[in-house]
Design a protein around this motif. Structure first.
Motif, PDB file in Angstrom:
ATOM      1  N   GLU A   1       0.834  -1.197   0.000  1.00  0.00           N
ATOM      2  CA  GLU A   1       0.000   0.000   0.000  1.00  0.00           C
ATOM      3  C   GLU A   1       0.871   1.250   0.000  1.00  0.00           C
ATOM      4  O   GLU A   1       0.639   2.188  -0.753  1.00  0.00           O
ATOM      5  CB  GLU A   1      -0.906  -0.010   1.236  1.00  0.00           C
ATOM      6  CG  GLU A   1      -1.943   1.102   1.226  1.00  0.00           C
ATOM      7  CD  GLU A   1      -2.205   1.671   2.601  1.00  0.00           C
ATOM      8  OE1 GLU A   1      -2.088   0.925   3.584  1.00  0.00           O
ATOM      9  OE2 GLU A   1      -2.500   2.866   2.686  1.00  0.00           O
ATOM     10  N   GLU A   2       1.910   1.236   0.852  1.00  0.00           N
ATOM     11  CA  GLU A   2       2.790   2.403   0.920  1.00  0.00           C
ATOM     12  C   GLU A   2       3.509   2.620  -0.390  1.00  0.00           C
ATOM     13  O   GLU A   2       3.729   3.736  -0.821  1.00  0.00           O
ATOM     14  CB  GLU A   2       3.816   2.221   2.035  1.00  0.00           C
ATOM     15  CG  GLU A   2       3.233   2.474   3.390  1.00  0.00           C
ATOM     16  CD  GLU A   2       4.292   2.530   4.466  1.00  0.00           C
ATOM     17  OE1 GLU A   2       5.448   2.177   4.185  1.00  0.00           O
ATOM     18  OE2 GLU A   2       3.949   2.907   5.587  1.00  0.00           O
ATOM     19  N   SER A  56       0.819   3.773  -3.155  1.00  0.00           N
ATOM     20  CA  SER A  56       0.310   5.129  -2.982  1.00  0.00           C
ATOM     21  C   SER A  56       1.442   6.153  -3.006  1.00  0.00           C
ATOM     22  O   SER A  56       1.196   7.343  -2.886  1.00  0.00           O
ATOM     23  CB  SER A  56      -0.440   5.236  -1.663  1.00  0.00           C
ATOM     24  OG  SER A  56       0.474   5.149  -0.595  1.00  0.00           O
ATOM     25  N   ARG A  57       2.681   5.699  -3.135  1.00  0.00           N
ATOM     26  CA  ARG A  57       3.854   6.573  -3.209  1.00  0.00           C
ATOM     27  C   ARG A  57       4.121   7.343  -1.918  1.00  0.00           C
ATOM     28  O   ARG A  57       4.924   8.258  -1.904  1.00  0.00           O
ATOM     29  CB  ARG A  57       3.727   7.587  -4.359  1.00  0.00           C
ATOM     30  CG  ARG A  57       3.424   6.982  -5.722  1.00  0.00           C
ATOM     31  CD  ARG A  57       4.617   6.211  -6.234  1.00  0.00           C
ATOM     32  NE  ARG A  57       4.539   5.992  -7.675  1.00  0.00           N
ATOM     33  CZ  ARG A  57       4.333   4.819  -8.251  1.00  0.00           C
ATOM     34  NH1 ARG A  57       4.172   3.746  -7.489  1.00  0.00           N
ATOM     35  NH2 ARG A  57       4.325   4.689  -9.557  1.00  0.00           N
ATOM     36  N   ILE A  58       3.427   6.975  -0.847  1.00  0.00           N
ATOM     37  CA  ILE A  58       3.683   7.655   0.416  1.00  0.00           C
ATOM     38  C   ILE A  58       5.096   7.341   0.884  1.00  0.00           C
ATOM     39  O   ILE A  58       5.732   8.116   1.595  1.00  0.00           O
ATOM     40  CB  ILE A  58       2.647   7.240   1.499  1.00  0.00           C
ATOM     41  CG1 ILE A  58       2.919   7.884   2.864  1.00  0.00           C
ATOM     42  CG2 ILE A  58       2.639   5.751   1.713  1.00  0.00           C
ATOM     43  CD1 ILE A  58       2.461   9.277   2.964  1.00  0.00           C
ATOM     44  N   ARG A 112       4.698  11.122  -5.120  1.00  0.00           N
ATOM     45  CA  ARG A 112       4.300  11.380  -3.743  1.00  0.00           C
ATOM     46  C   ARG A 112       2.875  10.901  -3.523  1.00  0.00           C
ATOM     47  O   ARG A 112       2.060  10.827  -4.437  1.00  0.00           O
ATOM     48  CB  ARG A 112       4.428  12.856  -3.421  1.00  0.00           C
ATOM     49  CG  ARG A 112       3.759  13.739  -4.455  1.00  0.00           C
ATOM     50  CD  ARG A 112       4.026  15.196  -4.173  1.00  0.00           C
ATOM     51  NE  ARG A 112       3.511  16.034  -5.235  1.00  0.00           N
ATOM     52  CZ  ARG A 112       4.275  16.710  -6.088  1.00  0.00           C
ATOM     53  NH1 ARG A 112       5.586  16.627  -6.013  1.00  0.00           N
ATOM     54  NH2 ARG A 112       3.739  17.463  -7.009  1.00  0.00           N
ATOM     55  N   GLY A 113       2.605  10.569  -2.294  1.00  0.00           N
ATOM     56  CA  GLY A 113       1.267  10.106  -1.958  1.00  0.00           C
ATOM     57  C   GLY A 113       1.010  10.326  -0.487  1.00  0.00           C
ATOM     58  O   GLY A 113       1.859  10.840   0.243  1.00  0.00           O
ATOM     59  N   LYS A 133      -4.224   6.893   2.256  1.00  0.00           N
ATOM     60  CA  LYS A 133      -5.567   7.236   1.770  1.00  0.00           C
ATOM     61  C   LYS A 133      -6.623   7.174   2.857  1.00  0.00           C
ATOM     62  O   LYS A 133      -7.576   7.929   2.852  1.00  0.00           O
ATOM     63  CB  LYS A 133      -5.955   6.288   0.632  1.00  0.00           C
ATOM     64  CG  LYS A 133      -5.121   6.491  -0.598  1.00  0.00           C
ATOM     65  CD  LYS A 133      -5.760   5.844  -1.812  1.00  0.00           C
ATOM     66  CE  LYS A 133      -5.010   6.196  -3.077  1.00  0.00           C
ATOM     67  NZ  LYS A 133      -3.580   5.857  -3.015  1.00  0.00           N
TER      68      LYS A 133
END
Lengths: 437, 300
Positions: free
Chosen positions: A215-216, A219-221, B82-83, B86
């Protein structure tokens, strides 16, 4: 606050606050309790209708002792008629009880033949009645042998006759000097329960770690994160945070199950107290008491300590592997190639654990409980049976050594993998990543 | 004085040299453009500056001394890829990122309030990130990059996903931060914003720095001796050894011409020649845009 504890906190809190977690955590114990209690409760209900049981007793010593109840009618017949009755089983005959020899000499010389699985309470009636008789026989033998003073025999007899169940157990153990069968059953049940728990948690929470890493990355977090948190810290924080979620869930389950079982056994026990007369209910009560005694006699502290050790070791080992592969790929679909072998190993360990129940000291059980990839699952089956200390220590040392090695490798691959997009890397490329500065 | 300096930074990946002896100097309190085509090595260089990866050789100096691990708390990095989480709420997430960047809970909350008010997003505080539009998410990301008040800011394609209004807001924020004395590295393909914002640039091409210096110096150095004249005449048909005609277009009642001056001729001589023969309304030298410089340098 340092970054590692912040990461752990976030990973933990976001999961524990999820509705799905709360529902799952609260509903599972209810489900488990109802799954184990409803059949037990149903079995104590009288299903109406008399059941005829024919007793063929070649010794003639035991048959007259069996008293018919509301539910079960015992009928003594000659051996010659056996085949005649066998034909009737399932029609107007429920079962044939066949005693071939003196049970004091040959405790296996008894069999119950029926078309359906014979009910627990029928077995309990027969076993209880005959055990009492056999015990009488043994006590008589003992008093005749002259090794024990007549006085102590009397004392033992009075204890036995007063109905103290604990003393019955003790006598049994003293006589033949081996562990009684019911204790082995308890041991295997405990072993299997812990094995299933560890297996379930490694798969469930290992998968959760994998999802979190993916997920990380998706989502590019992760790009934002690594500019202030070292990737290794991010990985450790994730594994610890999710592991704590698992431990929280276990603890809540433990407490809730404890409450539910105490509550439910009180509920089931209550009618027994009041009616008291029904033999089958009496038997059920007796069984539960005996089971409770054996459960209490297990060394829980030792088992729980090892459970935690193997749980933590196994979880970190597999979570690192899951995280390592998840960091290298870009989508769930890509994970399958890497996950297949890992899942197969876990499945193998699970089955090895199950087969080890029947042979806890066999070579499969021995080796599978030492090899770190299967030891967390298999060792839990063996520990309740009691195994040498060195085996347990060796297994723990091997497991922890391996997980330290694997997690160092996993951290190195993770560190590179989370920032790599595009094509799925080969194992060869991943090995090269380990060497990156 | 240079706030950030890299000396001969080299980074080798499996079968690809990502950076080859890259040395850049970023003066304190300026905006520095880090330019280059895709895959030139900009992101790798930024990751080395932000200590996400380590160089194989070479060094990074911050404020005159070799960079150390604590420096990451004094860097704000807005990556290109970047993200946000969610499922997390906007406020919670910004608090989390601010605390990860070294702020205490109280400081994080105070700064968050200032920035949320400035960007007028207070009402989003309890909204989940997945409910926000891309532009809104970009604002949250921008805030989480600057919230810990770092002295060095690195923006990688900060304007992508912003509409013109929000682009302007972010540009103004960047200039405001510069005025506060922050040093800013801006990596972008948007050459107009480079001209508008950057004091200095470095152009990285094929893992090497091929161009570095003040934006205006670089543009001047890339002059092509082309001059533009706007004339109030009916036609332009002069031929002269001083120049060659490149283009001629009529624009309302004017004629716009572009002529290329011979290198050995002085600008004044050319101007005099045209002024003597035509009615000149306006004239200037065509200084190449950063876009021209970029394309020219990279395609050579």
């Amino acid at each position: 606050m340092n970054t590692l504890s912040l990461v752990i906190q976030r990973e933990y809190l976001t999961r524990v606050r999820k509705k799905s977690f709360i529902i799952m955590t609260l509903l599972m114990p209810l489900l488990m309790a109802s799954l184990s209690f409803v059949p037990l409760w149903l079995s104590t209900l009288n299903d109406g209708g008399e059941k005829n049981i024919v007793v063929i007793d070649e010794t003639g010593m035991y048959a007259p002792l069996l008293k018919s109840t509301e539910q079960y009618q015992f009928q003594i017949v000659e051996q010659a008629q056996q085949s005649e009755y066998q034909a009737k089983i399932g029609k107007d005959l429920f079962a044939i009880l066949h005693i071939t020899d003196d049970l004091n000499v040959n405790p296996n010389a008894i069999s119950l033949l029926s078309e359906k699985e014979s009910p627990q309470d029928l077995r309990a009636i027969i076993e209880k009645t005959l055990s009492e008789k056999v015990m009488q026989q043994k006590l008589d033998e003992l008093s005749q042998s002259g090794n024990v003073s007549a006085e102590s025999i009397l004392q033992v007899r009075s204890i036995v006759e007063s109905g103290s169940k604990v003393s019955i157990k003790i006598m049994k153990w003293d006589e033949d000097g081996t562990v009684s069968e019911s204790s082995a059953e308890i041991a295997s049940i405990i072993g299997v329960v812990f094995t299933i728990l560890i297996y379930m948690f490694i798969l469930m929470y290992g998968n959760m770690v994998m999802q979190a890493v993916l997920e990380e990355k998706k989502s590019r977090i992760v790009e934002v994160m690594v500019s202030s948190v070292k990737p290794v810290k991010l990985l450790i924080g994730k594994i610890i945070g999710i592991g704590l979620v698992g431990i929280t869930q276990l603890a809540i389950w433990g407490v809730l199950l404890g409450f539910l079982f105490t509550g439910l056994s009180a509920f089931i026990g209550a009618p027994v107290e009041t009616t008291g007369m029904s033999a089958s209910a009496e038997m059920g009560d007796f069984d539960m008491q005996a089971a409770l005694n054996s459960v209490m006699s297990v060394n829980w502290i030792e088992i729980l300590v090892y459970f935690l050790l193997f749980f933590i070791g196994g979880y970190i080992l597999y979570a690192s592997i899951f995280a390592m592969f998840a960091s290298a790929v870009n989508s769930e679909e890509d994970t399958s190639q890497f996950m297949m072998p890992v899942t197969l190993i876990i499945m193998f360990a699970f089955f090895a654990g199950f087969y080890s129940v029947s042979n806890p000291d066999g070579p499969l059980a021995f080796w599978a409980s030492l090899i770190p990839f299967s030891s967390p699952i298999v060792m839990m089956v063996r520990i309740p049976f009691g195994i040498p200390l060195w085996e347990k220590i060796l297994a723990v040392v091997l497991l922890y050594g391996t997980f330290i090695l694997i997690s160092v490798i996993a951290a190195k691959i993770y560190r590179v993998g989370i920032l790599m997009y595009g094509k799925k890397p080969s194992i060869k490329e991943m090995i090269k990543w380990i060497k990156y500065k | 004085m240079d706030y950030l300096e890299t000396t001969d930074v080299t980074k080798q990946f499996a079968n690809h040299l990502a950076l080859n002896k890259v040395s850049i100097q970023v003066p304190k309190g300026t905006v520095f453009g880090l330019l280059g085509p895709n895959g030139a090595g900009k992101t790798t260089l930024i990751r080395i500056i932000t200590r996400i990866t380590a160089p194989d050789s070479g060094e990074v100096f911050i404020d005159g001394r070799p960079s150390k691990s604590d420096d990451v708390f004094n860097i704000g990095y807005l990556p290109e890829e970047r993200g946000l989480y969610k499922k997390m709420k906007v406020g919670e997430q910004t608090m989390y990122l601010a605390q990860l960047r070294g702020l205490s809970k109280a400081d994080a909350h105070r700064e968050l309030m200032i920035w949320f008010k400035r960007f007028e997003i207070m009402s989003w505080y309890n909204r989940k990130v997945e409910e926000l539009s891309k532009g809104m998410q970009q604002k949250v990301q921008f805030i989480s990059t600057v919230i810990h008040n770092p002295d060095l800011l690195i923006f990688d394609e900060p304007f992508s996903g912003f509409d013109p209004v929000n682009t302007e807001i972010v540009k103004n924020e960047m200039l405001r931060l510069k005025d506060e004395g922050k040093t800013i590295i801006l990596s972008t393909h948007n050459m107009e914003s480079v001209e508008e914002l950057c004091d200095n640039i470095a152009l990285i091409h094929k893992s090497q720095v091929v161009l570095q210096g003040k934006v205006f110096d670089i543009r001047r150095e890339h002059r092509t001796n082309i001059f533009r004249f706007r004339l109030r005449n009916d036609d332009f048909s002069l031929e002269h050894p001083f120049f060659t005609l490149i283009s001629k277009e009529s624009y309302h009642e004017f004629i716009d011409i572009r002529i290329k001056k011979q290198p050995d001729i002085a600008t004044n001589e050319l101007a005099k020649l045209i002024f003597d023969n035509f009615d000149v309304v306006a004239y200037d030298e065509e200084i190449p845009t950063m876009n021209d410089v970029f394309i020219k340098t990279v395609s050579n």
